[in-house]
Write a protein that holds these residues in place. Structure first.
Motif, short mmCIF file in Angstrom:
data_model
loop_
_atom_site.label_atom_id
_atom_site.label_comp_id
_atom_site.label_asym_id
_atom_site.label_seq_id
_atom_site.Cartn_x
_atom_site.Cartn_y
_atom_site.Cartn_z
N PRO A 127 -14.03 40.97 -22.03
CA PRO A 127 -15.20 39.92 -22.56
C PRO A 127 -16.02 40.57 -23.11
CG PRO A 127 -15.03 40.29 -20.16
CD PRO A 127 -13.96 41.11 -20.82
N HIS A 128 -16.41 40.44 -24.22
CA HIS A 128 -17.55 40.76 -25.07
C HIS A 128 -19.05 39.97 -25.28
CE1 HIS A 128 -15.09 43.93 -26.35
NE2 HIS A 128 -14.39 43.43 -26.73
N CYS A 147 -22.78 44.89 -28.71
CA CYS A 147 -22.30 43.90 -27.12
C CYS A 147 -23.27 44.47 -25.74
CB CYS A 147 -20.93 44.96 -26.59
SG CYS A 147 -19.85 43.90 -25.01
N ASN A 149 -22.12 44.42 -23.36
CA ASN A 149 -21.42 45.59 -21.70
C ASN A 149 -22.14 46.79 -22.13
OD1 ASN A 149 -19.94 47.49 -21.05
ND2 ASN A 149 -18.27 46.15 -21.08
CU LIG Z 1 -18.00 44.59 -25.60
#
Ligand SMILES: [Cu+2]
Length: 525
Positions: free
Chosen positions: A445-446, A502, A504
């Motif tokens: 997932p991003h 992103c 994350n």
């Molecule tokens: Cu990512």
């Protein structure tokens, strides 16, 4: 008018001035203006000294935990403008009203370069905390901006390139709550019935100290995952409530963990707000996905419960699409003994996020308003590229996460990353999952975040999950493996260089981040 080259030169002068130990003020929508002192043309309603500093907090019995922490001091304003969260490593909650002018004198006292980003706030480029503005220990960066956002739950965190993950993990994060007249008129629960909950995951060693990544590349590719869930910096968090309605503001302040939030007893989740503030009206979900950086606001009415009732907010199990990473990670762990403990609670595992105990009776009756606010929906037909979205492929290349095959360059911006002031655009993020990866082993997932803008979700494709709340303003959207998402974003007020990346934080640190440039329209078209 300052062009970008001049801008960089001026920023350089600012750097020199910093070395001389002066306070540098970077002000204005047209670019940065360096001065040897605070701006004498800016009259703040709210003036705060904010420091990032090593500190210790009690999290578990026994040894206190060493952290890096934001600490604030009010120079001008009232007590509500700056509230510490007692016993927490989180930074103070900053509260401002829309239209107020805010000055924040940020001093770096950690042994690392850093800079602060105001996540979700619409501010000039020089106020946004781009990594090119990092300051070393001992220096001060002065932020001065007007709060133009709608009432909502915003937050602040460090943004140095390559070091955001460890710094946020170390404790550097705080909430920035904006109020406005529309919100006041909505009559939502306020004061002690308006509660902020910051959800994060951590790993602690047996001396109660934080454990981060070992520096192994595969771990960074997967993102950091802790095995302890903290709320407002506390493990095993219990929220004591009365038999009445509450407004709960939830921030996912985790580095890479995604939560699939639900009430333990299956009651519907009533959502009243997203990243960019209140929705028009409540929406009901059986669960909702909350990715790193995202916020959601809930209406939680405990009046139907007896005193003594215990319930909880849980994270339901889900397929994070990263079995490949898990498999590879575990393989590496077994083989090399180098993986952290993150795999013990994988992304998508189920667990309790926080307990809720109904502890006392309160006869206050508040009913859920039918309407909170007005949101003017963008129309795709008003965009400059309605049928041709600006596309951003999210995939792995040369064993690193990229956006369109590129990674971060401090001052560079590609031709297809330049947009025009006063235009509305369709952007599309495409999570290409493992299609470009190694044997499909790198589906991840991003959560994609744009700096300086609130946008609207136009359309999702390839959707494999539900629990998204696309009805309101967003600055971060979760793009699961195989999914594509179109957003409508308008560029206005502040030209210059901003980031998209992103959220994350391990992906961001390894370069899954790019600049975009908002160019001023020269002359009339
Ligand atoms: Cu990512």
């Amino acid at each position: 008018m300052i062009d970008r080259r001049q801008f960089l030169k001026i920023a350089g002068v600012g750097g020199a001035s910093l070395l001389a130990g002066d306070i540098v003020s970077l002000v204005g929508g047209k670019g940065a203006v360096a001065a040897s002192n605070l701006s004498d043309k800016f009259f703040p309603d709210l003036d705060i000294a904010l420091k990032a500093t090593p500190s210790e907090v009690p999290i578990f019995p026994g040894n206190p935990t060493g952290v890096w922490q934001f600490q604030g001091k009010l120079i001008k304003g009232s007590r509500e403008n700056l509230a510490n969260i007692e016993g927490s490593y989180l930074g103070p909650i900053i509260r401002a009203h829309r239209g107020q002018k805010v000055r924040i004198r940020f001093t770096n006292d950690i042994p690392d370069e850093t800079i602060v980003h105001w996540h979700g706030l619409h501010v000039p480029a020089a106020m946004d905390g781009h990594p090119r503005f990092v300051i070393p220990r001992g220096e001060t960066y002065v932020y001065e901006f007007e709060v133009r956002n709608r009432a909502g739950t915003y937050w602040y965190h460090p943004h140095p390139h390559g070091r955001t993950g460890p710094q946020v993990y170390g404790g550097m994060a705080g909430l920035f709550l904006v109020s406005d007249d529309e919100e006041t008129a909505a009559g939502l629960p306020s004061g002690e019935y308006d509660i902020s909950l910051v959800i994060q995951d951590r790993i602690f060693d047996n001396l109660n100290q934080l454990v981060y990544l070992s520096g192994n590349h595969m771990e960074q590719m997967a993102g950091f995952l802790g095995d302890r869930i903290l709320v407002n910096g506390q493990p095993d968090f219990i929220l004591p409530v009365a038999t009445r309605a509450y407004r709960l503001r939830l921030l996912n302040g985790s580095n890479s963990r995604i939560y699939k939030l639900a009430w333990q007893d299956g009651s519907p989740i009533i959502v009243i707000g997203t990243d960019g503030g209140l929705l028009e009206k409540p929406v009901y979900r059986s669960y909702l996905m909350l990715a790193p950086g995202e916020r959601v606001e809930l209406w939680a009415d405990f009046s139907r419960y007896p005193v003594g009732k215990e319930t909880a907010i849980v994270s339901l199990p889900f397929d994070a699409g990263m079995t490949g990473v898990g498999r590879m990670g575990r393989g590496m762990m077994m083989g090399g003994g180098i993986m952290g403990g993150g795999q013990s609670l994988p992304n998508g595992a189920g667990f309790t996020v926080l307990g809720v105990h109904v502890n006392w009776s309160d006869k206050t009756t508040l009913s859920l308003p039918e309407n909170f606010s007005t949101i003017k929906r963008y129309r795709a037909s008003d965009a400059v590229n309605p049928g041709y979205p600006r596309t951003f492929g999210l995939f792995m290349r040369h064993m690193t996460w990229t956006i369109n095959g590129r990674t971060f360059q401090m001052n560079a911006v590609a031709n297809d990353e330049k947009v025009r002031m006063e235009t509305l655009e369709v952007w599309e993020f495409i999570n290409q999952g493992g299609s470009m990866g190694m044997m499909g082993m790198m589906d991840m997932p991003h959560p994609m975040h744009l700096h300086g803008k609130q946008f609207q979700v136009l359309e999702r494709g390839g959707v494999r999950h539900s629990g998204y709340v696309d009805e309101g303003w967003k600055d971060t959207v979760l793009v699961m493996p195989g999914e594509r998402i179109k957003i409508l974003v308008r560029f206005e007020d502040y030209p210059g260089l901003f980031l998209y990346h992103c959220h994350n934080l391990e992906h961001e640190d390894m370069g899954m981040m790019r600049n975009y440039l908002i160019e001023e329209t020269t002359g009339s078209a």
